[in-house]
Motif scaffolding. Structure first.
Motif, PDB file in Angstrom:
ATOM      1  N   PHE A 135     -10.920  -2.543  -6.717  1.00  0.00           N
ATOM      2  CA  PHE A 135     -10.338  -2.376  -5.380  1.00  0.00           C
ATOM      3  C   PHE A 135     -10.571  -0.937  -4.894  1.00  0.00           C
ATOM      4  O   PHE A 135     -10.932  -0.699  -3.738  1.00  0.00           O
ATOM      5  CB  PHE A 135      -8.846  -2.711  -5.529  1.00  0.00           C
ATOM      6  N   ALA A 136     -10.382   0.027  -5.809  1.00  0.00           N
ATOM      7  CA  ALA A 136     -10.529   1.442  -5.440  1.00  0.00           C
ATOM      8  C   ALA A 136     -11.987   1.843  -5.253  1.00  0.00           C
ATOM      9  O   ALA A 136     -12.299   2.684  -4.403  1.00  0.00           O
ATOM     10  CB  ALA A 136      -9.889   2.309  -6.520  1.00  0.00           C
ATOM     11  N   ILE A 141     -18.639   2.244  -2.275  1.00  0.00           N
ATOM     12  CA  ILE A 141     -19.904   1.500  -2.424  1.00  0.00           C
ATOM     13  C   ILE A 141     -20.364   0.976  -1.059  1.00  0.00           C
ATOM     14  O   ILE A 141     -21.518   1.138  -0.662  1.00  0.00           O
ATOM     15  CB  ILE A 141     -19.706   0.325  -3.430  1.00  0.00           C
ATOM     16  N   VAL A 142     -19.426   0.359  -0.329  1.00  0.00           N
ATOM     17  CA  VAL A 142     -19.768  -0.221   0.981  1.00  0.00           C
ATOM     18  C   VAL A 142     -20.118   0.895   1.972  1.00  0.00           C
ATOM     19  O   VAL A 142     -21.104   0.805   2.721  1.00  0.00           O
ATOM     20  CB  VAL A 142     -18.588  -1.080   1.510  1.00  0.00           C
ATOM     21  N   ALA A 143     -19.316   1.964   1.957  1.00  0.00           N
ATOM     22  CA  ALA A 143     -19.539   3.063   2.906  1.00  0.00           C
ATOM     23  C   ALA A 143     -20.895   3.721   2.650  1.00  0.00           C
ATOM     24  O   ALA A 143     -21.665   3.981   3.588  1.00  0.00           O
ATOM     25  CB  ALA A 143     -18.423   4.097   2.778  1.00  0.00           C
ATOM     26  N   TYR A 144     -21.197   3.969   1.384  1.00  0.00           N
ATOM     27  CA  TYR A 144     -22.477   4.625   1.093  1.00  0.00           C
ATOM     28  C   TYR A 144     -23.653   3.698   1.440  1.00  0.00           C
ATOM     29  O   TYR A 144     -24.698   4.156   1.900  1.00  0.00           O
ATOM     30  CB  TYR A 144     -22.540   5.080  -0.373  1.00  0.00           C
ATOM     31  N   GLY A 145     -23.450   2.391   1.261  1.00  0.00           N
ATOM     32  CA  GLY A 145     -24.514   1.444   1.628  1.00  0.00           C
ATOM     33  C   GLY A 145     -24.897   1.607   3.084  1.00  0.00           C
ATOM     34  O   GLY A 145     -26.086   1.675   3.434  1.00  0.00           O
ATOM     35  N   VAL A 341     -15.961  -8.362   1.267  1.00  0.00           N
ATOM     36  CA  VAL A 341     -15.857  -8.243  -0.203  1.00  0.00           C
ATOM     37  C   VAL A 341     -14.737  -7.274  -0.576  1.00  0.00           C
ATOM     38  O   VAL A 341     -13.899  -7.566  -1.441  1.00  0.00           O
ATOM     39  CB  VAL A 341     -17.188  -7.730  -0.812  1.00  0.00           C
ATOM     40  N   ALA A 342     -14.732  -6.102   0.096  1.00  0.00           N
ATOM     41  CA  ALA A 342     -13.737  -5.075  -0.242  1.00  0.00           C
ATOM     42  C   ALA A 342     -12.324  -5.620  -0.052  1.00  0.00           C
ATOM     43  O   ALA A 342     -11.412  -5.276  -0.804  1.00  0.00           O
ATOM     44  CB  ALA A 342     -13.959  -3.829   0.617  1.00  0.00           C
ATOM     45  N   ALA A 343     -12.139  -6.458   0.964  1.00  0.00           N
ATOM     46  CA  ALA A 343     -10.817  -7.045   1.201  1.00  0.00           C
ATOM     47  C   ALA A 343     -10.529  -8.176   0.210  1.00  0.00           C
ATOM     48  O   ALA A 343      -9.488  -8.220  -0.442  1.00  0.00           O
ATOM     49  CB  ALA A 343     -10.744  -7.574   2.639  1.00  0.00           C
ATOM     50  N   ARG A 344     -11.473  -9.105   0.079  1.00  0.00           N
ATOM     51  CA  ARG A 344     -11.234 -10.337  -0.692  1.00  0.00           C
ATOM     52  C   ARG A 344     -11.177 -10.081  -2.200  1.00  0.00           C
ATOM     53  O   ARG A 344     -10.684 -10.926  -2.959  1.00  0.00           O
ATOM     54  CB  ARG A 344     -12.301 -11.375  -0.319  1.00  0.00           C
ATOM     55  N   VAL A 345     -11.650  -8.907  -2.650  1.00  0.00           N
ATOM     56  CA  VAL A 345     -11.594  -8.641  -4.093  1.00  0.00           C
ATOM     57  C   VAL A 345     -10.150  -8.696  -4.587  1.00  0.00           C
ATOM     58  O   VAL A 345      -9.887  -9.033  -5.745  1.00  0.00           O
ATOM     59  CB  VAL A 345     -12.274  -7.288  -4.436  1.00  0.00           C
ATOM     60  N   THR A 346      -9.199  -8.423  -3.702  1.00  0.00           N
ATOM     61  CA  THR A 346      -7.783  -8.493  -4.102  1.00  0.00           C
ATOM     62  C   THR A 346      -7.402  -9.949  -4.401  1.00  0.00           C
ATOM     63  O   THR A 346      -6.797 -10.240  -5.429  1.00  0.00           O
ATOM     64  CB  THR A 346      -6.883  -7.913  -2.996  1.00  0.00           C
TER      65      THR A 346
END
Ligand code: ACO
Length: 383
Positions: A135-136, A141-145, A341-346
């Motif tokens: 989650f952290a 990862i997404v931002a750097y992408g 992905v970043a949201a649903r990983v929770t």
């Protein structure tokens, strides 16, 4: 197909297991996370509190929220190994492939030396820690992408910002307006969980083999990439780009329906009379339209919705308002599904832990429709 087997294509209508994580009720058009209506959570809670709720079953106390935020901040930064893995992915690959690769690498590093596959599924405590670390780590990862596709270097996280504000900071390298932070936080809460959707079910199938949590999340990312699932938020923006402006909707729709195209961002396997998450995200979109002074986006949104609903009686799903909302915030179209992905990983990790707590291998049957038994010419069986 024989008459004895009642095959449920796409598992439609099949209740595969129990869950205490969320409840979807299409009749009342409601979605509850651990009993709380998602609209109430999205408009009152930071995403970190909702993550805690999904994992633990209760909203955090102030002390628990502070502790989660402390741990989350500890694991925010892009590690050199993950940055190197991301940079191995071709720039013209889809960002979902990059996110999938980065999560896979995180898992390999984290689980290095952890023993045989017999221990892969891990203890509940270890899996909670892994969930928090994932989650952290995902925002960086997404931002750097997105940044590297624009030829920009990564931006280091800011310890003084909460999750949503820091995510935007790492993506854009500047502080976002509270209207934007609130809209983004809402989208994360609304995307966090949705019972046995395709990606969550994929994660549960993988977890049910007693594989590790990272492998289950990697599989879920693969399932989410498809345009019938998470990929639809990206596809909505492609449609908006194609249509251009509200006055083009009629002609565009006429042609799209004549060629039997699916209109992305509309329709849902479970909700047949509207997606319970849409009004909350639509309010956020309206606020963004006003904030950025883009009435044209609101007009195109309204026109396509009313024409399509009038013609087909099929309602928008969450991807319909979130696509243009992410666009207004400044995210590139290809980044939309990684945000999901970043949201649903929770939700995924809450389900993985729930699956492991009362596990049964998920292994359905199939009805064979291939050739009848036949034999290799000249084959002589062993004596
Ligand atoms: N555009 C045009 N027609 C549609 C759409 C659409 N978006 N959605 C459903 N239909 C039509 C189908 O063509 C089909 O018509 P038919 O009976 O004449 O063949 C009928 O409605 C039933 O559709 P199915 O696809 O069989 O229904 P299902 O429950 O399997 O589909 C799905 C749900 C996959 C979401 C579908 O509505 C769709 O493809 N929507 C577009 C993709 C999308 O927005 N996905 C996001 C899902 S929500 C999320 O991930 C947050």
């Amino acid at each position: 197909m024989t008459e004895t087997n009642d095959i449920k294509k796409g598992l439609a209508g099949v209740v595969a297991d129990v869950t205490a994580v969320s409840k979807v009720n299409p009749e009342t058009n409601s979605l509850l996370y651990r009993g709380y209506p998602v609209q109430e959570l999205a408009t009152t809670q930071p995403f970190e509190a909702v993550a805690h709720l999904l994992w633990h079953g209760e909203l955090p106390t102030d002390a628990e929220l502070a502790e989660l935020r402390r741990t989350e901040r500890e694991h925010r930064a892009l590690t050199p190994a993950v940055q190197a893995a991301i940079e191995l992915v071709p720039l013209d690959a889809h960002p979902m492939d990059e996110v999938r690769t980065a999560v896979s690498l995180l898992g390999a590093v984290d689980l290095a030396g952890s023993g045989s596959v017999l221990d892969a599924s891990g203890s509940p405590e270890a899996n909670l820690e892994r969930s928090i670390r994932l989650f952290a780590a995902l925002p960086a990862i997404v931002a750097y992408g997105q940044r590297r596709r624009r030829g920009q270097a990564p931006v280091a996280p800011r310890d003084d910002l909460d999750y949503a504000a820091n995510f935007l900071w790492m993506t854009f390298g500047e502080e976002s307006d509270p209207v934007v932070i609130d809209a983004f936080n809402r989208s994360l809460v609304l995307y966090a969980e949705h019972s046995f959707n395709a990606s969550t079910f994929t994660a549960r199938v993988i977890a049910s083999t007693l594989s590790d949590l990272y492998s289950a999340v990697v599989g879920a990312i693969g399932a989410l990439k498809g345009p019938l699932h998470g990929g639809a938020n990206e596809a909505v923006l492609h449609i908006f780009d194609e249509i251009g402006q509200a006055s083009n909707v009629s002609d565009w729709l006429e042609e799209a329906l004549a060629s039997k195209r699916k209109i992305m961002g509309f329709g849902h396997r479970v909700y047949k009379r509207g997606d319970s998450r849409v009004p909350t995200m639509k309010t956020a979109l309206d606020e963004l339209v006003e904030h950025y002074d883009r009435p044209d986006v609101g007009e195109l949104y309204a026109e396509l919705e009313s024409e399509f609903v009038a013609r087909k009686g099929i309602y928008p799903n969450l991807d319909y308002p979130s696509g243009p909302a992410y666009n207004l915030m400044g995210f590139d179209t290809a980044t939309f599904t990684p945000l999901f992905v970043a949201a649903r990983v929770t939700g995924w990790t809450a389900h993985i832990m729930e699956q492991l707590a009362a596990n049964a291998l998920i292994r359905p049957l199939s009805e064979y429709v291939g050739p009848d038994e036949r034999h290799i010419e000249g084959y002589v069986p062993d004596a």
